[in-house]
Scaffold this active site. Structure first.
Site, mmCIF file in Angstrom:
data_model
loop_
_atom_site.group_PDB
_atom_site.id
_atom_site.type_symbol
_atom_site.label_atom_id
_atom_site.label_comp_id
_atom_site.label_asym_id
_atom_site.label_seq_id
_atom_site.Cartn_x
_atom_site.Cartn_y
_atom_site.Cartn_z
ATOM 1 N N TYR A 11 48.424 125.458 -36.461
ATOM 2 C CA TYR A 11 48.689 124.251 -36.140
ATOM 3 C C TYR A 11 47.581 124.230 -34.817
ATOM 4 C CZ TYR A 11 51.163 120.322 -33.863
ATOM 5 O OH TYR A 11 51.530 119.224 -33.140
ATOM 6 N N ILE A 12 48.044 124.994 -33.877
ATOM 7 C CA ILE A 12 47.491 124.506 -32.527
ATOM 8 C C ILE A 12 45.981 125.018 -32.575
ATOM 9 C CG2 ILE A 12 47.584 124.894 -30.056
ATOM 10 C CD1 ILE A 12 50.586 125.460 -30.572
ATOM 11 N N LEU A 33 46.184 134.007 -43.081
ATOM 12 C CA LEU A 33 46.636 132.753 -43.639
ATOM 13 C C LEU A 33 48.292 133.068 -44.126
ATOM 14 C CD1 LEU A 33 43.835 132.567 -46.197
ATOM 15 C CD2 LEU A 33 44.156 131.211 -44.340
ATOM 16 N N SER A 125 54.335 130.372 -23.797
ATOM 17 C CA SER A 125 55.422 129.612 -24.170
ATOM 18 C C SER A 125 56.412 129.255 -23.054
ATOM 19 C CB SER A 125 56.135 129.751 -25.514
ATOM 20 O OG SER A 125 57.243 129.098 -25.635
ATOM 21 N N TYR A 150 61.548 136.584 -30.488
ATOM 22 C CA TYR A 150 60.292 135.801 -30.511
ATOM 23 C C TYR A 150 59.821 135.806 -28.901
ATOM 24 C CZ TYR A 150 57.076 131.897 -30.027
ATOM 25 O OH TYR A 150 55.884 131.123 -29.724
ATOM 26 N N LYS A 154 56.743 137.034 -26.208
ATOM 27 C CA LYS A 154 56.031 136.440 -25.449
ATOM 28 C C LYS A 154 55.795 137.066 -23.728
ATOM 29 C CE LYS A 154 54.144 133.482 -28.201
ATOM 30 N NZ LYS A 154 52.671 133.828 -28.594
ATOM 31 N N ASN A 179 56.560 121.536 -25.414
ATOM 32 C CA ASN A 179 56.742 121.533 -27.060
ATOM 33 C C ASN A 179 55.482 120.678 -27.573
ATOM 34 O OD1 ASN A 179 59.271 122.090 -25.940
ATOM 35 N ND2 ASN A 179 60.043 121.433 -27.827
ATOM 36 N N LEU A 200 61.907 119.648 -34.058
ATOM 37 C CA LEU A 200 62.406 118.103 -34.060
ATOM 38 C C LEU A 200 61.355 117.149 -34.844
ATOM 39 C CD1 LEU A 200 64.721 116.054 -33.200
ATOM 40 C CD2 LEU A 200 63.290 115.801 -30.923
ATOM 41 N N ARG A 231 63.120 117.725 -23.462
ATOM 42 C CA ARG A 231 62.093 118.754 -23.621
ATOM 43 C C ARG A 231 60.836 117.931 -23.128
ATOM 44 N NH1 ARG A 231 65.692 121.477 -24.584
ATOM 45 N NH2 ARG A 231 66.134 122.867 -26.229
ATOM 46 N N PRO A 296 73.208 126.682 -31.479
ATOM 47 C CA PRO A 296 73.331 127.758 -30.639
ATOM 48 C C PRO A 296 71.797 128.307 -30.179
ATOM 49 C CG PRO A 296 74.401 128.374 -32.854
ATOM 50 C CD PRO A 296 73.468 126.916 -32.834
HETATM 51 P P1 NAD Z 1 51.052 128.427 -36.588
HETATM 52 O O1 NAD Z 1 51.863 129.280 -37.220
HETATM 53 O O2 NAD Z 1 50.487 127.365 -37.054
HETATM 54 O O3 NAD Z 1 49.557 129.433 -36.357
HETATM 55 C C1 NAD Z 1 49.497 130.785 -36.227
HETATM 56 C C2 NAD Z 1 48.275 131.369 -37.186
HETATM 57 O O4 NAD Z 1 48.170 132.683 -37.012
HETATM 58 C C3 NAD Z 1 48.310 130.976 -38.595
HETATM 59 O O5 NAD Z 1 47.475 130.422 -39.212
HETATM 60 C C4 NAD Z 1 48.747 132.493 -39.074
HETATM 61 O O6 NAD Z 1 48.522 132.164 -40.470
HETATM 62 C C5 NAD Z 1 48.177 133.231 -38.074
HETATM 63 N N1 NAD Z 1 48.463 134.703 -38.034
HETATM 64 C C6 NAD Z 1 49.903 135.166 -37.917
HETATM 65 N N2 NAD Z 1 49.790 136.294 -37.802
HETATM 66 C C7 NAD Z 1 48.541 136.676 -38.076
HETATM 67 C C8 NAD Z 1 48.112 138.155 -38.053
HETATM 68 N N3 NAD Z 1 48.853 139.368 -37.900
HETATM 69 N N4 NAD Z 1 46.630 138.300 -38.401
HETATM 70 C C9 NAD Z 1 46.029 137.019 -38.443
HETATM 71 N N5 NAD Z 1 46.407 135.802 -38.464
HETATM 72 C C10 NAD Z 1 47.851 135.844 -37.854
HETATM 73 O O7 NAD Z 1 51.513 128.299 -34.888
HETATM 74 P P2 NAD Z 1 51.049 127.554 -33.874
HETATM 75 O O8 NAD Z 1 52.204 126.427 -33.847
HETATM 76 O O9 NAD Z 1 49.620 127.051 -34.011
HETATM 77 O O10 NAD Z 1 50.998 128.307 -32.737
HETATM 78 C C11 NAD Z 1 49.938 129.302 -32.263
HETATM 79 C C12 NAD Z 1 50.479 130.072 -31.004
HETATM 80 O O11 NAD Z 1 51.046 129.394 -29.996
HETATM 81 C C13 NAD Z 1 51.474 131.068 -31.430
HETATM 82 O O12 NAD Z 1 51.120 132.332 -30.606
HETATM 83 C C14 NAD Z 1 52.799 130.708 -31.039
HETATM 84 O O13 NAD Z 1 53.551 131.589 -30.697
HETATM 85 C C15 NAD Z 1 52.466 129.822 -29.920
HETATM 86 N N6 NAD Z 1 53.201 128.618 -29.198
HETATM 87 C C16 NAD Z 1 53.476 127.828 -30.285
HETATM 88 C C17 NAD Z 1 54.625 126.874 -30.010
HETATM 89 C C18 NAD Z 1 54.876 125.711 -31.134
HETATM 90 O O14 NAD Z 1 55.950 125.175 -30.860
HETATM 91 N N7 NAD Z 1 54.102 125.385 -31.960
HETATM 92 C C19 NAD Z 1 54.979 126.684 -28.755
HETATM 93 C C20 NAD Z 1 54.749 127.446 -27.751
HETATM 94 C C21 NAD Z 1 53.773 128.414 -28.301
HETATM 95 C C1 WQD Z 2 63.679 120.224 -29.725
HETATM 96 C C2 WQD Z 2 64.889 119.616 -29.292
HETATM 97 C C3 WQD Z 2 66.710 120.328 -30.480
HETATM 98 C C4 WQD Z 2 65.786 119.824 -34.513
HETATM 99 C C5 WQD Z 2 60.948 125.651 -29.972
HETATM 100 C C6 WQD Z 2 60.932 127.041 -29.675
HETATM 101 C C7 WQD Z 2 60.161 127.281 -28.422
HETATM 102 C C8 WQD Z 2 58.765 126.651 -28.666
HETATM 103 C C9 WQD Z 2 58.936 125.338 -29.305
HETATM 104 C C10 WQD Z 2 57.300 128.454 -29.396
HETATM 105 C C11 WQD Z 2 65.861 120.478 -28.973
HETATM 106 C C12 WQD Z 2 66.460 119.218 -30.697
HETATM 107 C C13 WQD Z 2 65.763 119.779 -32.972
HETATM 108 C C14 WQD Z 2 66.556 119.032 -35.258
HETATM 109 C C15 WQD Z 2 67.555 118.411 -33.021
HETATM 110 N N1 WQD Z 2 58.081 127.364 -29.657
HETATM 111 N N2 WQD Z 2 66.620 119.109 -32.477
HETATM 112 N N3 WQD Z 2 67.560 118.361 -34.574
HETATM 113 O O1 WQD Z 2 63.726 124.228 -29.473
HETATM 114 O O2 WQD Z 2 62.725 123.009 -27.702
HETATM 115 O O3 WQD Z 2 61.551 125.081 -28.873
HETATM 116 O O4 WQD Z 2 59.663 125.273 -30.507
HETATM 117 O O5 WQD Z 2 57.096 129.096 -28.315
HETATM 118 O O6 WQD Z 2 60.125 128.689 -28.338
HETATM 119 O O7 WQD Z 2 62.366 127.557 -29.298
HETATM 120 O O8 WQD Z 2 62.090 122.513 -30.128
HETATM 121 O O9 WQD Z 2 61.674 121.072 -31.785
HETATM 122 O O10 WQD Z 2 63.097 122.996 -32.228
HETATM 123 O O11 WQD Z 2 63.590 121.174 -30.689
HETATM 124 O O12 WQD Z 2 68.280 117.676 -32.500
HETATM 125 O O13 WQD Z 2 66.697 119.041 -36.463
HETATM 126 O O14 WQD Z 2 65.229 118.767 -30.571
HETATM 127 O O15 WQD Z 2 68.445 120.729 -30.204
HETATM 128 O O16 WQD Z 2 66.874 119.728 -28.223
HETATM 129 P P1 WQD Z 2 62.834 123.919 -29.143
HETATM 130 P P2 WQD Z 2 62.653 121.964 -31.410
#
Ligand code: NAD
Ligand code: WQD
Length: 338
Positions: A11-12, A33, A125, A150, A154, A179, A200, A231, A296
């Site tokens: 995604y990112i 993948l 994160s 998780y 980080k 987020n 969400l 958030r 929780p």
């Molecule tokens: P995502 O799952 O969409 O992307 C991660 C990618 O990494 C995927 O394409 C997956 O196939 C690949 N991958 C996973 N393990 C692998 C491995 N061992 N070798 C090679 N490829 C591998 O996730 P995202 O939302 O794009 O998140 C990217 C990064 O940002 C992650 O490190 C995640 O922890 C961090 N992050 C995400 C969020 C969020 O809410 N999406 C928030 C904070 C931090």
């Molecule tokens: C957002 C808000 C829920 C779903 C998570 C990870 C965090 C980071 C981002 C990677 C909260 C509420 C959610 C639903 C709801 N990822 N909610 N109904 O929990 O802030 O963060 O993703 O690092 O580590 O914990 O994101 O999108 O799950 O929730 O009411 O069906 O929406 O309670 O307040 P969160 P979220």
């Protein structure tokens, strides 16, 4: 300049590959993948006109990682997204998370050291802060005990980067994302959650589309203005741009310490009810929802102090919550038509 993007089909990562290519970087992607599909490569090519180099690689495989770096010597920097990211799954299967998120980082850093690659951006994160003592959260807020494996990966990863940067040429920036939501304006790439979304915004767009019956709002009795959690929702395109700014900072040797940390958020907190209301306004929907028990592990309120990102990094979010939600809805409509 050539940048290796791990997890670049995710995604990112995919939005960042687009931003890098549009800024003139050459990009190589590695991905296993495990949470993405190869079609994303096509989406990136449609937007930028360039198909990035791609190699299927599992970063847990130390010897494969070694071979990859031996045959790709021209890399100037690494942006490391690849990780497992589902908080609930990490509680059920902590070893998967420690193995994937920690071992992959160590394997990468060992090869970076061998190949003399010094510039490294890491996906951290806001989860590292836990329930904050004060808001908005600055980067020097204490790191609380992680509430999930998780989150712990980080925290450990940031420590690994800090320790390594002290004794080597490594220069690393950890970007602490708040987020991330939304999709690219072209709707060629966006978020593709597997199964029932835990986050969400994908749950909202799927509910509005009719895939889910109604949204469960996890608690309306928190000590916030309307009782729901707060958030800092950041448009993924803004987030992608932060990586371009960060890698340029390292390449231009503008970093002030070997390991730096920046909050990447908008600086504004939005409650769950505000997100629903804004979504309804920008999409003309009337989202079905019900209030259920608290989830929780949820923190009450978290949003970024972005002063350091704005003034030191020189990056600022441009898009509003409404922009991001509109793009998420446009993306949902597009993927359902396919
Ligand atoms: P995502 O799952 O969409 O992307 C991660 C990618 O990494 C995927 O394409 C997956 O196939 C690949 N991958 C996973 N393990 C692998 C491995 N061992 N070798 C090679 N490829 C591998 O996730 P995202 O939302 O794009 O998140 C990217 C990064 O940002 C992650 O490190 C995640 O922890 C961090 N992050 C995400 C969020 C969020 O809410 N999406 C928030 C904070 C931090
Ligand atoms: C957002 C808000 C829920 C779903 C998570 C990870 C965090 C980071 C981002 C990677 C909260 C509420 C959610 C639903 C709801 N990822 N909610 N109904 O929990 O802030 O963060 O993703 O690092 O580590 O914990 O994101 O999108 O799950 O929730 O009411 O069906 O929406 O309670 O307040 P969160 P979220």
């Amino acid at each position: 300049m050539k940048i290796l993007v791990t997890g670049g089909l995710g995604y990112i990562g995919s939005h960042t590959v687009v931003a890098l290519q549009q800024s003139g970087f050459e990009v190589s992607i590695v991905d296993n993948l495990s949470n993405s599909t190869i079609d994303v490569l096509e989406g990136i090519a449609k937007i930028t006109g360039i198909t990035p180099q791609f190699k299927f690689l599992d970063l847990r495989d130390k010897s494969e990682v070694h071979h990859y770096f031996k045959s790709h010597k021209e890399i100037d920097g690494v942006i490391h997204f690849a990780a497992s990211k589902a908080v609930g799954e990490s509680v059920e299967n902590p070893l998967l998370y420690y193995e994937n998120n920690v071992n992959s980082l160590v394997n990468l850093l060992q090869e970076c050291k061998k190949q003399g690659i010094h510039n490294f951006i890491f996906s951290s994160s806001c989860t590292v802060y836990g329930e904050p003592d004060g808001l908005p959260i600055t980067e020097d807020a204490p790191i609380k005990k992680a509430t999930s494996p998780y989150g712990n990966t980080k925290q450990i990863s940031e420590e690994i980067l800090f320790d390594t940067s002290k004794v080597s040429h490594l220069k690393a920036i950890a970007l602490r994302y708040f987020n991330p939501i939304g999709a690219h304006a072209s709707v060629e790439i966006g978020e593709l959650p597997l199964g029932v979304p835990q986050n969400l915004v994908p749950f909202i767009t799927q509910t509005a589309y009719g895939i889910r019956e109604e949204l469960s709002v996890f608690g309306d009795n928190y000590p916030t203005q309307d009782g729901s959690c707060i958030r800092d929702y950041i448009h993924v395109v803004d987030l992608a741009d932060a990586h371009v700014v960060a890698i340029n900072r390292l390449l231009a040797k503008k970093n002030t310490t070997a390991f730096e940390v920046f909050n990447i958020g908008t600086g504004a907190g939005s409650s769950v009810f505000e997100v629903i209301q804004t979504f309804n306004q920008v999409t003309d929907q009337n989202l079905k929802y019900k209030v259920v028990d608290r989830r929780p592990g949820d923190v009450i309120a978290v949003y970024a102090d972005t002063t350091k990102a704005n003034t030191v990094l020189g990056w600022k979010a441009k898009f509003s919550l409404a922009d991001a939600l509109a793009s998420a809805w446009k993306w949902e409509l597009k993927i359902r038509k396919e």
